[in-house]
Motif scaffolding. Structure first.
Motif, PDB file in Angstrom:
ATOM      1  N   GLY A  87      38.143  71.817  26.851  1.00 46.08           N
ATOM      2  CA  GLY A  87      38.211  70.066  26.555  1.00 46.08           C
ATOM      3  C   GLY A  87      36.084  69.827  26.038  1.00 46.08           C
ATOM      4  O   GLY A  87      35.253  71.084  26.387  1.00 46.08           O
ATOM      5  N   GLY A  88      35.949  69.608  26.450  1.00 48.50           N
ATOM      6  CA  GLY A  88      34.929  69.197  26.174  1.00 48.50           C
ATOM      7  C   GLY A  88      33.815  67.285  26.315  1.00 48.50           C
ATOM      8  O   GLY A  88      35.089  66.529  26.675  1.00 48.50           O
ATOM      9  N   SER A  89      33.110  67.451  26.657  1.00 47.63           N
ATOM     10  CA  SER A  89      32.432  66.001  26.886  1.00 47.63           C
ATOM     11  C   SER A  89      30.517  65.642  26.268  1.00 47.63           C
ATOM     12  O   SER A  89      29.896  66.591  26.970  1.00 47.63           O
ATOM     13  CB  SER A  89      32.520  65.771  28.270  1.00 47.63           C
ATOM     14  N   HIS A  90      30.883  64.877  25.529  1.00 45.02           N
ATOM     15  CA  HIS A  90      29.112  64.766  25.034  1.00 45.02           C
ATOM     16  C   HIS A  90      28.818  63.340  25.410  1.00 45.02           C
ATOM     17  O   HIS A  90      29.963  61.960  25.797  1.00 45.02           O
ATOM     18  CB  HIS A  90      29.341  64.794  23.478  1.00 45.02           C
ATOM     19  N   ARG A  91      28.131  63.487  25.701  1.00 41.72           N
ATOM     20  CA  ARG A  91      27.164  61.411  26.010  1.00 41.72           C
ATOM     21  C   ARG A  91      27.947  60.742  24.572  1.00 41.72           C
ATOM     22  O   ARG A  91      27.841  61.139  23.565  1.00 41.72           O
ATOM     23  CB  ARG A  91      25.927  61.266  25.751  1.00 41.72           C
ATOM     24  N   CYS A  92      28.860  59.325  24.979  1.00 38.29           N
ATOM     25  CA  CYS A  92      28.961  58.118  23.991  1.00 38.29           C
ATOM     26  C   CYS A  92      28.566  56.829  23.870  1.00 38.29           C
ATOM     27  O   CYS A  92      28.163  56.940  24.998  1.00 38.29           O
ATOM     28  CB  CYS A  92      30.271  58.793  23.772  1.00 38.29           C
ATOM     29  N   GLU A  93      28.744  56.667  22.393  1.00 38.84           N
ATOM     30  CA  GLU A  93      28.420  54.808  22.585  1.00 38.84           C
ATOM     31  C   GLU A  93      29.257  54.213  23.421  1.00 38.84           C
ATOM     32  O   GLU A  93      28.586  53.375  24.411  1.00 38.84           O
ATOM     33  CB  GLU A  93      28.525  54.786  21.363  1.00 38.84           C
ATOM     34  N   THR A  94      30.677  54.556  23.450  1.00 40.97           N
ATOM     35  CA  THR A  94      31.662  53.511  24.779  1.00 40.97           C
ATOM     36  C   THR A  94      31.034  53.103  25.600  1.00 40.97           C
ATOM     37  O   THR A  94      31.531  52.521  26.680  1.00 40.97           O
ATOM     38  CB  THR A  94      32.653  54.307  23.992  1.00 40.97           C
ATOM     39  N   PHE A  95      30.889  55.081  26.575  1.00 44.91           N
ATOM     40  CA  PHE A  95      30.106  54.343  28.081  1.00 44.91           C
ATOM     41  C   PHE A  95      29.086  55.427  28.320  1.00 44.91           C
ATOM     42  O   PHE A  95      27.784  55.130  29.643  1.00 44.91           O
ATOM     43  CB  PHE A  95      31.498  55.274  28.657  1.00 44.91           C
ATOM     44  N   ASP A  96      28.169  55.427  27.377  1.00 46.27           N
ATOM     45  CA  ASP A  96      26.571  56.105  27.345  1.00 46.27           C
ATOM     46  C   ASP A  96      26.363  56.682  28.576  1.00 46.27           C
ATOM     47  O   ASP A  96      25.626  56.750  29.972  1.00 46.27           O
ATOM     48  CB  ASP A  96      25.456  54.611  27.476  1.00 46.27           C
ATOM     49  N   ASN A  97      27.940  57.420  28.689  1.00 43.45           N
ATOM     50  CA  ASN A  97      28.314  59.062  29.815  1.00 43.45           C
ATOM     51  C   ASN A  97      26.977  60.029  29.905  1.00 43.45           C
ATOM     52  O   ASN A  97      26.728  60.498  28.941  1.00 43.45           O
ATOM     53  CB  ASN A  97      29.302  58.593  29.943  1.00 43.45           C
ATOM     54  N   ASP A  98      26.288  61.231  30.978  1.00 37.59           N
ATOM     55  CA  ASP A  98      25.950  61.859  30.506  1.00 37.59           C
ATOM     56  C   ASP A  98      27.396  62.942  30.423  1.00 37.59           C
ATOM     57  O   ASP A  98      28.877  62.624  30.291  1.00 37.59           O
ATOM     58  CB  ASP A  98      25.743  62.229  32.407  1.00 37.59           C
ATOM     59  N   THR A  99      27.308  63.978  30.068  1.00 37.20           N
ATOM     60  CA  THR A  99      27.641  65.460  29.879  1.00 37.20           C
ATOM     61  C   THR A  99      28.758  65.117  31.675  1.00 37.20           C
ATOM     62  O   THR A  99      28.184  65.817  32.195  1.00 37.20           O
ATOM     63  CB  THR A  99      27.354  66.307  29.235  1.00 37.20           C
ATOM     64  N   LEU A 100      30.070  65.588  31.264  1.00 40.63           N
ATOM     65  CA  LEU A 100      31.277  65.822  32.578  1.00 40.63           C
ATOM     66  C   LEU A 100      30.724  66.929  32.986  1.00 40.63           C
ATOM     67  O   LEU A 100      31.145  67.012  34.230  1.00 40.63           O
ATOM     68  CB  LEU A 100      32.575  64.664  31.749  1.00 40.63           C
ATOM     69  N   SER A 101      30.328  67.982  32.601  1.00 42.30           N
ATOM     70  CA  SER A 101      31.205  69.061  32.672  1.00 42.30           C
ATOM     71  C   SER A 101      29.357  69.677  32.844  1.00 42.30           C
ATOM     72  O   SER A 101      29.312  69.242  31.614  1.00 42.30           O
ATOM     73  CB  SER A 101      32.038  69.788  31.582  1.00 42.30           C
TER      74      SER A 101
END
Length: 155
Positions: free
Chosen positions: A125-139
């Protein structure tokens, strides 16, 4: 799960959750996960632990299912425990909540980047900052290997 309670929509805080799917019990397969999901209108919690022992996931306002387009509502959010709970809520910039086919499950999006994605055999899997949630990388890494994955739904 108790730590997430205060962040869930108020109508769900007293609801009993039960384990619908677990890689330990049910094997690694996105198809099996979709089959195990709850009723379409029923919310879901997806919990992931990667091989570096980082825990993170998504609360989805709708059951996780196979779809041709994005679904869900602004109640959907991403979270990580690193080491304390961080919750990443909807920014209102787009409606790219959840979308999945047999090869890929995506949560959050915008500019070709997903807040969280999982492959069809749930190993990578993967995780990036995205516009929907303006999240940190989760991993800790932008691409990770799944150690355990659980899908929880309302009883």
């Amino acid at each position: 799960l108790p730590q997430l309670g205060p962040h869930l929509p108020p109508r769900l805080t007293q609801q009993p959750w039960h384990l619908q799917y677990s890689t330990r019990r049910d094997g690694f397969s996105l198809r099996t996960l979709y089959r195990s999901g709850g009723q379409p209108g029923s919310p879901a919690l997806l919990l992931i632990r990667d091989t570096e022992a980082q825990a993170f996931g998504v609360f989805s306002s709708s059951a996780i299912h196979c779809s041709s387009g994005f679904y869900g509502t602004g109640e959907t959010f991403l979270f990580s425990f690193s080491p304390e709970l961080k919750v990443f809520r909807w920014t209102g910039r787009n409606n790219f909540f959840v979308k999945g086919d047999v090869n890929l499950l995506m949560v959050g999006g915008g500019s070709g980047r997903f807040g969280l994605w999982l492959d069809g055999d749930l190993h990578r899997g993967g995780s990036h900052r995205c516009e929907t949630f303006d999240n940190d990388t989760l991993s800790p890494r932008e691409e990770f290997c799944v150690q355990d994955l659980e899908l929880w739904g309302l009883a």
